[in-house]
Write an enzyme that holds these catalytic residues in place. Structure first.
Site, PDB file in Angstrom:
ATOM      1  N   LYS A  41      13.419  70.671 116.791  1.00  0.00           N
ATOM      2  CA  LYS A  41      12.410  71.262 116.082  1.00  0.00           C
ATOM      3  C   LYS A  41      12.021  70.385 114.853  1.00  0.00           C
ATOM      4  O   LYS A  41      11.192  71.093 114.178  1.00  0.00           O
ATOM      5  CB  LYS A  41      12.534  72.529 115.963  1.00  0.00           C
ATOM      6  CG  LYS A  41      12.774  73.292 117.237  1.00  0.00           C
ATOM      7  CD  LYS A  41      13.097  74.646 116.859  1.00  0.00           C
ATOM      8  CE  LYS A  41      13.872  75.608 118.101  1.00  0.00           C
ATOM      9  NZ  LYS A  41      14.060  76.852 117.847  1.00  0.00           N
ATOM     10  N   ARG A  74      17.340  88.753 119.861  1.00  0.00           N
ATOM     11  CA  ARG A  74      15.774  88.297 120.188  1.00  0.00           C
ATOM     12  C   ARG A  74      15.386  89.049 121.537  1.00  0.00           C
ATOM     13  O   ARG A  74      16.168  89.252 122.211  1.00  0.00           O
ATOM     14  CB  ARG A  74      16.168  86.969 120.522  1.00  0.00           C
ATOM     15  CG  ARG A  74      16.500  85.896 119.457  1.00  0.00           C
ATOM     16  CD  ARG A  74      15.543  85.770 118.187  1.00  0.00           C
ATOM     17  NE  ARG A  74      15.928  85.242 117.175  1.00  0.00           N
ATOM     18  CZ  ARG A  74      16.363  85.605 116.082  1.00  0.00           C
ATOM     19  NH1 ARG A  74      16.582  87.094 115.886  1.00  0.00           N
ATOM     20  NH2 ARG A  74      16.958  85.129 115.167  1.00  0.00           N
ATOM     21  N   PRO A  96       6.883  77.471 116.050  1.00  0.00           N
ATOM     22  CA  PRO A  96       7.056  76.195 116.559  1.00  0.00           C
ATOM     23  C   PRO A  96       8.069  75.703 117.107  1.00  0.00           C
ATOM     24  O   PRO A  96       9.318  75.687 116.396  1.00  0.00           O
ATOM     25  CB  PRO A  96       6.668  75.335 115.113  1.00  0.00           C
ATOM     26  CG  PRO A  96       6.179  76.577 114.253  1.00  0.00           C
ATOM     27  CD  PRO A  96       6.834  77.666 114.958  1.00  0.00           C
ATOM     28  N   GLU A  97       8.421  75.373 118.401  1.00  0.00           N
ATOM     29  CA  GLU A  97       9.343  74.780 119.101  1.00  0.00           C
ATOM     30  C   GLU A  97       9.206  73.241 119.571  1.00  0.00           C
ATOM     31  O   GLU A  97       8.243  72.871 118.966  1.00  0.00           O
ATOM     32  CB  GLU A  97       9.703  75.831 120.666  1.00  0.00           C
ATOM     33  CG  GLU A  97       9.989  77.298 120.194  1.00  0.00           C
ATOM     34  CD  GLU A  97      10.263  78.074 121.129  1.00  0.00           C
ATOM     35  OE1 GLU A  97      10.894  77.455 122.156  1.00  0.00           O
ATOM     36  OE2 GLU A  97      10.011  79.193 121.399  1.00  0.00           O
ATOM     37  N   ARG A 104       5.734  83.030 106.158  1.00  0.00           N
ATOM     38  CA  ARG A 104       6.876  83.840 106.118  1.00  0.00           C
ATOM     39  C   ARG A 104       7.924  82.905 104.977  1.00  0.00           C
ATOM     40  O   ARG A 104       9.188  83.482 104.858  1.00  0.00           O
ATOM     41  CB  ARG A 104       7.404  84.096 107.280  1.00  0.00           C
ATOM     42  CG  ARG A 104       6.863  85.610 107.446  1.00  0.00           C
ATOM     43  CD  ARG A 104       7.198  85.968 108.811  1.00  0.00           C
ATOM     44  NE  ARG A 104       6.199  86.886 109.508  1.00  0.00           N
ATOM     45  CZ  ARG A 104       6.071  86.895 110.776  1.00  0.00           C
ATOM     46  NH1 ARG A 104       7.054  86.887 111.499  1.00  0.00           N
ATOM     47  NH2 ARG A 104       5.268  87.740 111.140  1.00  0.00           N
TER      48      ARG A 104
END
Length: 266
Positions: A54, A256, A2-3, A108
């Site tokens: 966010k 990343r 989710p951004e 997570r």
DNA sequence: AATCGTTCCTGATAGC
DNA sequence: TGCTATCAGGAACGAT
């Protein structure tokens, strides 16, 4: 993950469903995911829903707020009726409202929701930079001029610009034809302008498509977003660039995955 | 002060 | 088939 576009999609959906509703009860399944006193929230009404970067924020009618961060795999679902099959080991919290059930899941377990007094909200998000949708040319120019770090890392730095994560940093840089490794302070005015436009286009388009459903992101009704079908570079390593047919590269930057076209993004 | 590396966590996937 | 190792990633944190 989710951004900004995913959180904005959730916000818009919830605005139609839970504003003006009362929180009757809170069932906590994972203590790590719920910070603060639930008694401050039970019995209150949800007045408004906001988004900053966010973060998702519920404004309650007793000067308290609920602050959510979904991190990587957080999900917010809403159903008028609760099926037992909806509760699983990823379920962190269920908010019982008068008109249904708001479920906060997170496989997570990095995500959380926090009860925050309204006067403390600023302090909670004091490190957050300018929301990416409100960014101006002058803001971006100022931010980029201060560092020689690779441009992609700066776009993803929430203290500078809030809301852009790995997906949309990759996509915006491709659209602006800028190499993700390029030092931030080396961008020319023309490139900064292109980049700003690309950021806004990518984020707005992703919002219109309901976000990107990779990993576990879904809308609160469990339907998938569709922007993943529009990716130009993200997770397309080994495939051909849609502009020039060069093979898309994958490299690591700041730990990343980074995807780009060597030919288009100089 | 800015920036880098590590850590949290678990499901999916790769490799044998 | 089934085991283990690696990877994915947002952002707080400590170290440099």
């Amino acid at each position: 993950m989710p951004e900004l576009p995913e959180v904005e999609t959730i916000k818009k959906y919830l605005e139609r469903k839970i504003v003006k509703q009362k929180i009757q009860d809170i069932k906590i399944f994972d203590r790590k995911g719920f910070k603060g006193e639930k008694n401050k929230v039970i019995g209150t009404k949800i007045l408004k829903i906001k988004r900053k970067g966010k973060f998702l924020i519920f404004i309650l009618n007793n000067s308290y707020n609920l602050l959510f961060h979904l991190k990587m795999t957080g999900q917010i679902l809403f159903f008028n009726f609760l099926r037992n099959s909806e509760i699983n080991k990823a379920t962190k919290v269920i908010f019982v409202l008068n008109n249904g059930y708001l479920i906060f899941n997170d496989v997570r377990r990095f995500g959380w929701v926090k009860v925050v007094a309204e006067k403390n909200l600023k302090e909670e998000i004091k490190n957050l930079g300018i929301d990416a949708l409100n960014l101006t040319f002058d803001d971006l120019k100022e931010i980029l001029s201060k560092t020689k770090r690779p441009i992609k890392l700066v776009l993803m730095d929430q203290r500078r610009i809030a809301g852009i994560g790995n997906i949309y940093a990759n996509e915006a840089l491709f659209l602006a034809k800028i190499n993700p490794l390029k030092p931030a302070n080396s961008l020319k005015n023309e490139e900064i302008k292109e980049l700003l436009e690309a950021i806004k286009i990518v984020l707005k388009k992703a919002i219109n498509y309901g976000g990107s459903s990779i990993s576990s992101y879904v809308k609160p009704d469990k339907r998938k977003g569709k922007y993943q079908e529009k990716f130009l570079v993200y997770r397309r390593e080994g495939e051909k660039c849609k502009n020039c047919k060069t093979v898309i590269e994958k490299i690591k930057l700041g730990g990343r995955s980074t995807f780009y076209c060597k030919n288009c993004q100089k």
